[in-house]
Scaffold this motif. Structure first.
Motif, PDB file in Angstrom:
ATOM      1  N   GLY A  18      58.253  76.440 -15.928  1.00  0.00           N
ATOM      2  CA  GLY A  18      59.273  75.728 -17.041  1.00  0.00           C
ATOM      3  C   GLY A  18      60.304  75.346 -17.473  1.00  0.00           C
ATOM      4  N   PRO A  19      60.811  75.273 -18.129  1.00  0.00           N
ATOM      5  CA  PRO A  19      62.116  74.075 -18.307  1.00  0.00           C
ATOM      6  C   PRO A  19      63.016  74.390 -17.216  1.00  0.00           C
ATOM      7  CG  PRO A  19      61.914  75.934 -20.178  1.00  0.00           C
ATOM      8  CD  PRO A  19      61.368  76.285 -19.559  1.00  0.00           C
ATOM      9  N   ASP A  20      63.151  72.796 -16.606  1.00  0.00           N
ATOM     10  CA  ASP A  20      64.294  72.773 -15.497  1.00  0.00           C
ATOM     11  C   ASP A  20      63.813  73.082 -14.304  1.00  0.00           C
ATOM     12  OD1 ASP A  20      66.402  71.254 -16.811  1.00  0.00           O
ATOM     13  OD2 ASP A  20      67.152  73.472 -17.615  1.00  0.00           O
ATOM     14  N   ASP A  21      62.400  73.518 -13.854  1.00  0.00           N
ATOM     15  CA  ASP A  21      61.656  74.449 -13.362  1.00  0.00           C
ATOM     16  C   ASP A  21      61.999  73.278 -11.904  1.00  0.00           C
ATOM     17  OD1 ASP A  21      62.267  76.742 -13.637  1.00  0.00           O
ATOM     18  OD2 ASP A  21      59.756  77.348 -13.891  1.00  0.00           O
ATOM     19  N   ARG A  22      61.720  73.274 -10.732  1.00  0.00           N
ATOM     20  CA  ARG A  22      61.131  72.001  -9.930  1.00  0.00           C
ATOM     21  C   ARG A  22      60.247  72.896  -8.554  1.00  0.00           C
ATOM     22  NH1 ARG A  22      64.647  68.199  -8.092  1.00  0.00           N
ATOM     23  NH2 ARG A  22      67.429  68.558  -8.964  1.00  0.00           N
ATOM     24  N   GLY A  23      58.926  72.242  -8.769  1.00  0.00           N
ATOM     25  CA  GLY A  23      57.874  72.425  -8.048  1.00  0.00           C
ATOM     26  C   GLY A  23      58.252  72.437  -6.413  1.00  0.00           C
ATOM     27  N   PHE A  24      57.314  72.906  -5.514  1.00  0.00           N
ATOM     28  CA  PHE A  24      57.785  73.772  -4.261  1.00  0.00           C
ATOM     29  C   PHE A  24      58.287  72.607  -3.469  1.00  0.00           C
ATOM     30  CE2 PHE A  24      56.588  74.059  -0.086  1.00  0.00           C
ATOM     31  CZ  PHE A  24      56.257  75.411   0.621  1.00  0.00           C
ATOM     32  N   CYS A  25      58.058  71.310  -4.031  1.00  0.00           N
ATOM     33  CA  CYS A  25      58.160  69.849  -3.504  1.00  0.00           C
ATOM     34  C   CYS A  25      59.807  69.736  -3.347  1.00  0.00           C
ATOM     35  CB  CYS A  25      57.218  68.864  -3.756  1.00  0.00           C
ATOM     36  SG  CYS A  25      57.326  68.142  -4.874  1.00  0.00           S
ATOM     37  N   PHE A  26      60.048  70.634  -4.512  1.00  0.00           N
ATOM     38  CA  PHE A  26      61.883  70.404  -4.678  1.00  0.00           C
ATOM     39  C   PHE A  26      62.171  69.471  -5.493  1.00  0.00           C
ATOM     40  CE2 PHE A  26      66.115  69.178  -4.381  1.00  0.00           C
ATOM     41  CZ  PHE A  26      66.749  70.202  -5.035  1.00  0.00           C
ATOM     42  N   VAL A  27      61.042  68.245  -4.990  1.00  0.00           N
ATOM     43  CA  VAL A  27      61.732  66.667  -6.257  1.00  0.00           C
ATOM     44  C   VAL A  27      60.289  66.524  -7.407  1.00  0.00           C
ATOM     45  CG1 VAL A  27      62.221  65.859  -3.480  1.00  0.00           C
ATOM     46  CG2 VAL A  27      59.846  65.520  -4.675  1.00  0.00           C
ATOM     47  N   ARG A  28      59.585  66.907  -7.817  1.00  0.00           N
ATOM     48  CA  ARG A  28      58.659  66.676  -9.453  1.00  0.00           C
ATOM     49  C   ARG A  28      60.003  68.097 -10.252  1.00  0.00           C
ATOM     50  NH1 ARG A  28      55.588  63.161  -8.320  1.00  0.00           N
ATOM     51  NH2 ARG A  28      54.160  63.652  -9.711  1.00  0.00           N
ATOM     52  N   GLN A  29      59.863  67.915 -11.047  1.00  0.00           N
ATOM     53  CA  GLN A  29      60.556  68.922 -11.881  1.00  0.00           C
ATOM     54  C   GLN A  29      59.967  68.656 -13.659  1.00  0.00           C
ATOM     55  OE1 GLN A  29      64.420  68.376 -12.168  1.00  0.00           O
ATOM     56  NE2 GLN A  29      65.544  69.806 -12.504  1.00  0.00           N
ATOM     57  N   ASN A  30      60.510  69.904 -14.198  1.00  0.00           N
ATOM     58  CA  ASN A  30      60.361  69.962 -15.591  1.00  0.00           C
ATOM     59  C   ASN A  30      61.328  69.549 -16.282  1.00  0.00           C
ATOM     60  OD1 ASN A  30      60.126  70.629 -18.720  1.00  0.00           O
ATOM     61  ND2 ASN A  30      58.567  72.303 -17.753  1.00  0.00           N
ATOM     62  N   ARG A  31      61.499  68.173 -16.964  1.00  0.00           N
ATOM     63  CA  ARG A  31      62.450  68.054 -17.477  1.00  0.00           C
ATOM     64  C   ARG A  31      62.113  67.957 -19.507  1.00  0.00           C
ATOM     65  NH1 ARG A  31      67.307  65.756 -15.309  1.00  0.00           N
ATOM     66  NH2 ARG A  31      67.825  66.821 -13.085  1.00  0.00           N
ATOM     67  N   ALA A  32      61.976  68.816 -20.129  1.00  0.00           N
ATOM     68  CA  ALA A  32      62.050  68.692 -21.351  1.00  0.00           C
ATOM     69  C   ALA A  32      61.082  68.443 -21.962  1.00  0.00           C
ATOM     70  CB  ALA A  32      63.300  67.445 -21.900  1.00  0.00           C
ATOM     71  N   GLY A  33      59.683  69.233 -20.753  1.00  0.00           N
ATOM     72  CA  GLY A  33      58.873  69.303 -21.207  1.00  0.00           C
ATOM     73  C   GLY A  33      57.446  67.676 -20.732  1.00  0.00           C
ATOM     74  N   ARG A  34      58.678  67.569 -19.847  1.00  0.00           N
ATOM     75  CA  ARG A  34      57.899  66.756 -19.186  1.00  0.00           C
ATOM     76  C   ARG A  34      58.014  66.857 -17.587  1.00  0.00           C
ATOM     77  NH1 ARG A  34      60.296  60.761 -19.008  1.00  0.00           N
ATOM     78  NH2 ARG A  34      62.740  61.836 -18.988  1.00  0.00           N
ATOM     79  N   MET A  35      56.804  65.977 -16.854  1.00  0.00           N
ATOM     80  CA  MET A  35      57.001  65.998 -15.159  1.00  0.00           C
ATOM     81  C   MET A  35      57.826  64.837 -15.017  1.00  0.00           C
ATOM     82  SD  MET A  35      56.780  67.718 -12.651  1.00  0.00           S
ATOM     83  CE  MET A  35      55.246  68.652 -13.001  1.00  0.00           C
ATOM     84  N   VAL A  36      58.583  65.544 -14.438  1.00  0.00           N
ATOM     85  CA  VAL A  36      59.751  63.384 -13.512  1.00  0.00           C
ATOM     86  C   VAL A  36      60.020  64.041 -12.176  1.00  0.00           C
ATOM     87  CG1 VAL A  36      61.232  63.087 -15.327  1.00  0.00           C
ATOM     88  CG2 VAL A  36      62.044  64.386 -13.877  1.00  0.00           C
ATOM     89  N   SER A  37      60.078  62.391 -11.640  1.00  0.00           N
ATOM     90  CA  SER A  37      59.985  62.422 -10.309  1.00  0.00           C
ATOM     91  C   SER A  37      61.539  62.031  -9.882  1.00  0.00           C
ATOM     92  CB  SER A  37      59.491  61.052  -9.476  1.00  0.00           C
ATOM     93  OG  SER A  37      59.492  60.760  -8.498  1.00  0.00           O
ATOM     94  N   THR A  38      62.420  62.969  -9.580  1.00  0.00           N
ATOM     95  CA  THR A  38      63.903  63.197  -8.916  1.00  0.00           C
ATOM     96  C   THR A  38      63.920  62.346  -8.512  1.00  0.00           C
ATOM     97  OG1 THR A  38      63.944  64.877  -7.700  1.00  0.00           O
ATOM     98  CG2 THR A  38      63.462  65.254 -10.275  1.00  0.00           C
ATOM     99  N   THR A  39      63.014  61.111  -7.589  1.00  0.00           N
ATOM    100  CA  THR A  39      63.828  60.534  -5.947  1.00  0.00           C
ATOM    101  C   THR A  39      63.316  59.052  -6.349  1.00  0.00           C
ATOM    102  OG1 THR A  39      61.998  61.285  -5.076  1.00  0.00           O
ATOM    103  CG2 THR A  39      64.038  62.213  -4.466  1.00  0.00           C
ATOM    104  N   TYR A  40      62.753  58.862  -7.350  1.00  0.00           N
ATOM    105  CA  TYR A  40      62.050  57.483  -7.389  1.00  0.00           C
ATOM    106  C   TYR A  40      63.114  56.270  -7.173  1.00  0.00           C
ATOM    107  CZ  TYR A  40      59.251  52.876  -9.753  1.00  0.00           C
ATOM    108  OH  TYR A  40      59.007  51.996  -9.745  1.00  0.00           O
ATOM    109  N   GLY A  41      63.343  55.219  -6.614  1.00  0.00           N
ATOM    110  CA  GLY A  41      64.548  54.598  -5.716  1.00  0.00           C
ATOM    111  C   GLY A  41      64.711  55.222  -5.182  1.00  0.00           C
TER     112      GLY A  41
END
Length: 538
Positions: free
Chosen positions: A44-67
């Motif tokens: 759901g909105p702002d939820d993170r996956g089991f891995c913690f680093v992939r997240q629903n941001r504003a209706g799109r999946m983002v990688s939060t550790t890129y770079g």
């Protein structure tokens, strides 16, 4: 309107560690479903996956550790472990945070399970990683420490940059990946070591919060449908997967479903993370596993995490002569002629140059910020950029071993601090990302610390840290001694740090480097924990 489906990440720059991810779709309710691995996390909105680093941001999946990386180190390729992939060469190793499995016995849990991504990660573009590897003479770059599955977008871009720079890439992975994502990922990867934890789905469910079949499917696909060089590691855990039946089942599956040419490494378990209730794996158990694998028809079988040169050496599958002699990560006799036995001419499976590398057993930390600004005329980092090594005179420990401690971002202060002042990479903001304002303001430096979170220590205090680390190493090794271990003064011991590492050297050669990152703990506790791990675990 059809639900959104994203297969490949969009070609857009990452912003502050965030990049729109690939391999996800919307479900009927508008939630984001991750398609990178078999978990299929529904967010759901702002939820993170089991891995913690992939997240629903504003209706799109983002990688939060890129770079963003938890650190860089040059290792021997044999440490991955890869014994048939350019033996003796140096590999630039790095990882990020997070993992899509929940192994109770994780040996790298301080990074794979970290929730403090912003606090301790170094920033590194894919191009900086590739150029660092090239300038430092590394044959390859390894995605390791945590599973590259969860940072697949960053890994692909880095692998692409490495290929353009003439550098090989290695994935150290659980193999727990969806077919769609793995096809895109492995099109850029040259070699992989896959951790096959057991031939038992109940083991995966109980101890890893995962399933077995997706791993087997990945292994079959890698060996039979790609050109990726594959080796397998099995961590042998007492009273979990060390029975003769369990080992035979694994060996038979590798021989029959994959190939007798796939190297298999049996690695010793040591108590860690949430599984500290059992002993280390006895050498005898590993040797028994080795013999069972050879009896099953596997040609290349090795033991790991133990001193056992005879079972870590490569022998010719034709004439039985020594081809690559190993003592730990050091190579001795080398009787290969490219990919053939120098004695009988039989072909040996693997990737080999005309001669082996000469990196040996060294481990060399690297300051990736020194490679962040390329020379615009040559595409290479500026002249004079070097690996970020800390060096200090240290009290001697057992066997004339010198101990060296570092805590926080860089400790002790050295010439590296002067380099950092001119680095284009700014210190990471210690404020959790979710709490940051949309327009970021400079974060005030905590009292008692330099910019970037280093504790402010004078020369005398730094030497106290080194002496206490060395004393703890000696006390840990000499378990029969009852002498009290020197403690740091309260004003030093209480300084908060986000982890520490202790390195042990003998005659200038690095013999151990262990520690942790991500937890905010007092400096005294951090040094104590890191010294014990350096003495026991590496």
């Amino acid at each position: 309107m059809a639900a959104k489906q994203v297969d490949l990440p969009p070609d857009e720059p990452a912003v502050d560690g965030m990049k729109t991810a690939g391999w996800w779709h919307e479900d009927a309710s508008g939630r984001v479903v991750c398609d990178v691995c078999p978990r299929g996390c529904v967010l759901g909105p702002d939820d993170r996956g089991f891995c913690f680093v992939r997240q629903n941001r504003a209706g799109r999946m983002v990688s939060t550790t890129y770079g963003r990386s938890t650190g860089f180190c040059i290792d021997p390729i044999e440490k991955k472990p890869l014994h048939h992939f350019f033996p003796g060469t140096a590999v630039l190793s790095f990882g990020t945070a997070g993992c899509n499995l929940g192994c109770k016995f994780c040996q790298n849990w301080t990074s794979s399970k970290s929730r403090e991504v912003d606090r301790f990660c170094q920033e590194a573009t894919p191009e900086a990683v590739a150029q660092a590897a090239r300038q430092l003479g590394c044959k390859s770059v390894a995605f390791t420490y945590n599973d590259p599955i969860v940072w697949v977008e960053y890994a692909i871009d880095t692998a692409r940059a490495c290929r353009e720079a003439g550098i090989q890439t290695v994935a150290v992975t659980s193999g727990y990946m969806s077919p769609a994502a793995r096809k895109a990922f492995y099109s850029w990867i040259d070699a992989a070591n896959v951790d096959l934890k057991a031939m038992d789905d109940e083991f995966y469910h109980k101890l890893c919060a995962g399933r077995l079949e997706p791993v087997l499917d990945t292994l079959r696909w890698l060996v039979h449908e790609t050109d990726v060089w594959v080796e397998i590691t099995n961590l042998v855990i007492p009273r979990e997967n060390d029975s003769l039946e369990a080992i035979r089942r694994l060996c038979d599956w590798v021989a029959e479903e994959l190939s007798p040419d796939v190297p298999l490494h049996f690695s010793a378990f040591h108590p860690d993370f949430r599984m500290t209730d059992r002993e280390r794996t006895p050498l005898e158990t590993l040797i028994t596993a080795h013999d069972l694998a050879r009896a099953a028809g596997l040609k290349y079988v090795y033991t790991g995490n133990v001193p056992d040169p005879s079972h870590q050496t490569t022998y010719c599958p034709g004439c039985g002569e020594v081809l690559i002699q190993r003592d730990g990560y050091e190579l001795g006799v080398y009787a290969l002629k490219e990919n053939r036995c120098g004695h009988c001419g039989v072909e040996v499976a693997g990737r080999f140059d005309a001669s082996p590398g000469d990196w040996g057993s060294r481990r060399q930390p690297v300051r990736i910020a020194d490679f962040a600004r390329p020379d615009t005329t040559s595409g290479l980092p500026k002249k004079g950029a070097t690996a970020g090594l800390s060096s200090s005179a240290m009290p001697k420990g057992p066997d004339n071993t010198a101990g060296q401690a570092s805590s926080g971002t860089q400790l002790p202060k050295s010439q590296l601090d002067q380099q950092a002042a001119s680095s284009p990479i700014a210190p990471s903001d210690p404020t959790p990302r979710e709490e940051r304002p949309m327009v970021e303001q400079p974060t005030p430096t905590p009292e008692g610390a330099e910019a970037g979170g280093r504790p402010l220590l004078d020369d005398a205090q730094q030497q106290q840290v080194f002496h206490v680390a060395a004393a703890r190493v000696v006390a840990t090794v000499n378990v029969g001694t009852a002498a009290a271990v020197e403690s740091l003064p309260a004003e030093v011991a209480g300084r908060p740090v986000l982890g520490a590492f202790v390195s042990l050297k003998r005659a200038g050669q690095l013999r151990s480097c262990c520690g942790f990152m991500g937890d905010s703990v007092p400096l005294g506790e951090a040094v104590d924990r890191a010294a014990i791990r350096a003495a026991k675990d590496d």
